[in-house]
Design an enzyme around this catalytic site. Sequence first.
Site, mmCIF file in Angstrom:
data_model
loop_
_atom_site.group_PDB
_atom_site.id
_atom_site.type_symbol
_atom_site.label_atom_id
_atom_site.label_comp_id
_atom_site.label_asym_id
_atom_site.label_seq_id
_atom_site.Cartn_x
_atom_site.Cartn_y
_atom_site.Cartn_z
ATOM 1 N N LEU A 1 0.834 -1.205 0.000
ATOM 2 C CA LEU A 1 0.000 0.000 0.000
ATOM 3 C C LEU A 1 0.870 1.257 0.000
ATOM 4 O O LEU A 1 0.571 2.224 -0.704
ATOM 5 C CB LEU A 1 -0.937 -0.002 1.203
ATOM 6 C CG LEU A 1 -1.843 1.239 1.326
ATOM 7 C CD1 LEU A 1 -2.749 1.373 0.110
ATOM 8 C CD2 LEU A 1 -2.668 1.192 2.607
ATOM 9 N N ILE B 1 14.753 19.658 13.307
ATOM 10 C CA ILE B 1 14.475 18.680 14.356
ATOM 11 C C ILE B 1 15.476 17.535 14.341
ATOM 12 O O ILE B 1 15.618 16.814 15.314
ATOM 13 C CB ILE B 1 13.032 18.156 14.221
ATOM 14 C CG1 ILE B 1 12.048 19.331 14.287
ATOM 15 C CG2 ILE B 1 12.692 17.155 15.315
ATOM 16 C CD1 ILE B 1 12.228 20.218 15.518
ATOM 17 N N GLY B 2 16.219 17.362 13.239
ATOM 18 C CA GLY B 2 17.278 16.349 13.284
ATOM 19 C C GLY B 2 17.562 15.666 11.977
ATOM 20 O O GLY B 2 18.693 15.655 11.511
ATOM 21 N N SER B 3 16.552 15.099 11.348
ATOM 22 C CA SER B 3 16.801 14.316 10.134
ATOM 23 C C SER B 3 16.643 15.182 8.892
ATOM 24 O O SER B 3 15.856 16.132 8.870
ATOM 25 C CB SER B 3 15.856 13.120 10.068
ATOM 26 O OG SER B 3 14.508 13.551 10.056
ATOM 27 N N ASP C 1 14.905 13.261 21.924
ATOM 28 C CA ASP C 1 13.517 13.298 21.463
ATOM 29 C C ASP C 1 12.616 12.455 22.348
ATOM 30 O O ASP C 1 12.905 11.276 22.604
ATOM 31 C CB ASP C 1 13.427 12.776 20.027
ATOM 32 C CG ASP C 1 13.998 13.755 19.013
ATOM 33 O OD1 ASP C 1 14.149 14.929 19.356
ATOM 34 O OD2 ASP C 1 14.296 13.324 17.876
ATOM 35 N N HIS D 1 4.700 16.942 7.151
ATOM 36 C CA HIS D 1 3.928 15.810 6.646
ATOM 37 C C HIS D 1 3.103 16.179 5.419
ATOM 38 O O HIS D 1 2.324 15.379 4.921
ATOM 39 C CB HIS D 1 3.020 15.260 7.750
ATOM 40 C CG HIS D 1 3.807 14.630 8.867
ATOM 41 N ND1 HIS D 1 4.255 15.344 9.941
ATOM 42 C CD2 HIS D 1 4.244 13.374 9.055
ATOM 43 C CE1 HIS D 1 4.922 14.547 10.760
ATOM 44 N NE2 HIS D 1 4.939 13.351 10.237
#
Length: 759
Positions: free
Chosen positions: A18, A436-438, A604, A699
């Site tokens: 999916l 935030i980090g990535s 985190d 997102h």
Amino acid sequence: MAQAHNLGFPRIGTRRELKFALEDYWKQKTTADELLTSAAALRAQNWHAQADLDLAPVGDFSLYDHVLDMSFTLGHLPERVQGLKGSQLDDYFRVARGRSPADCGCSGVAAGEMTKWFDTNYHYIVPEVAEGTEFSLNSQRLVNQITEARSAGVTPKPVIIGPVTYLWLCKARDGYERLELLERRLLPVYGQLLEQLADLGVDWVQVDEPVLVTELDADWKLAFETAYHQLKGSRTKLLLTTYFGALGENLQQACNLPVAGLHVDAIRGRQEVDAVVDWLPPHKVLSMGVINGRNIWKTDLRAVLEWLAPIHDKLGDRLWVAPSCSLLHVPVDLALETGLDPEIRSWLAFATQKLDELRVLRTALNHGTDAVATQLADNARAIASRRASTRVHNPNVKEQAQAITPELGERQSPYSVRAEKQAAALKLPHYPTTTIGSFPQTTDIRKTRLAYRKQEISHELYVTTMKAEIEHAVREQEKLGLDVLVHGEAERNDMVEYFGEQLEGYLFTRFGWVQSYGSRCVKPPILYGDIQRPGPMTVEWIAYARSLTDKPLKGMLTGPVTILNWSFVRDDQPRRDTAFQLALAIRQEVLDLEAAGVNIIQIDEAALREGLPLRRSQWQDYLDWAVDAFRITANAVSDTTQIHTHMCYSEFNDIIRDIARMDADVITIETSRSAMELLDVFEEFRYPNEIGPGVYDIHSPNIPSREQIVSLMSKAAERVPAERLWVNPDCGLKTRQWEEVVPALENMVAAAKELRQAG
């Protein structure tokens, strides 16, 4: 004869089919028809796996989120997506993620707010209501799936979210009372839906009302009476379905509502099953969730049968057996995990295996244990193996955890003193910018990591490649003008799995994927034994990044409570004990980073809130040990080392005082989808430390403008002093593309400069 049924099955497919179908569609590599064909094939596979159950769920499959599906079934769309060009599928993805393929080249719309589904790591799209909200039936999706299911040879049991839980999940604007919509606007549409299902010959409908396991005030309890007395004339039988906890003070009401059956979570609510059996009227079915739908350990089938036998004697064919909740929350099939340690593998059951357990229980209840003697013997050996295994218990780890004292959680100085020292050391401007980090996990990064895992490339080549990716991330951040950099996490597959792979007491799967939201899947590690850290886990990578730049650079770690809550955790000791073991392990990593010259460290705790018990009266015990675990992890550092933490996609206003007790120097928190509403609490509570409200919704593919970011930060500055505000995205950027990230961060940096100039 006892019946066996299931509440829901994983949607993603055994190999995340999916996910890939959705992402190909969003990239316009495939058509809508091809996406829908892929979805139909997955549904057919799921029904095949459930074909011999007495009833199989229909409507549990979703292209993105089952709450969003229910909103569309109720004709309940945000006004901002109404009247736009395109199909209903386009509108669906606009609400889900802010854009559909039909919007290519356009800015899209604001995606629906997203938050956690009760106390799970699944995210749902929050329905929005206001005084003028109307509902209208749009049942074609469900009708089509019922037809498909019958063609697949299963007896369909449609699954819908109940009217009270649906309203409870909604977010009202401007203080509007959601329950005003129930009687005259929402319930008539539910009535129409049930009549349509009756016309289709549907016998049973699963009506999910998990809000019944929470503490409800008088108005919400009355709402249940109103709803089910209005729906009791339905020609279909309603199975009122509760899960994720015990019914508590709602038990008597749940038993007496005018429905044909009641499902209870007999894993988390086992202590009240006898009361349910006694209270339930003699004409009603009792569905007992006796297989744990939230974890991956085998069920002790003999113990369950000993418990169920007298209940079956009493209820006869009124007893149904099922998992405790939808199997959405566990991986699909253990059979794919051929490389797992055989001993530990024998202790596990994924969704497909849990259905096998269900069949064994049904057969044993109806035909006696001799009919399944082989299966019961195999199960008993696995249960005994786990209980006796020396691999589970480490006396040294237990001794260290028992030696924890309150002093381990105390910083050297209060925040006011630390803040001055950190400001002098870091020399950051007002509204400092960071991430935030990535950073994006590109195809090349994933291919390299996979090749290394398969031993197709050497360790030296892997390290060289990852360091090149780290340098690329650092140089891009320098070009963008960010104030505090990160190393980008190119070497990390997942923020929990990466750490678990380097801790003793963890097991890892290849295909143990679970849906988090939409196409986003996570692979929770399996925490089977006592935890300890053999050696440094991140220091080499972060120290390398630190050597590349003169700018401040954050070291990135995952906190103990998030590692706990995003793992399949052991069920043979209290969660608190496991959290403290993790805290001691991550504490060692924090100290090693500091010793390597990293003076900003982010720990985190994205999953802090989702571990809350569903009953508010039980919150404080959890929050006390969760906050203690964070403090044990973070607080051994010197005053000049700045500790950050990050939290996302949950409501935090009601636990803000406990978040403040964590005493992190800086907290970054998701606020972009809620337009800074999460900061409303600061009008009443003066948050003592620094905070970075997320201004870039990572997102969604939409790129925030400089003006939008300035507007959001200006709202934040009305509640938090500007000198204590940071500017950052609302979460990590690993799922985005560089061509989206760069312009978004350019706008973010430009917005910070404008805010500084404005004073």
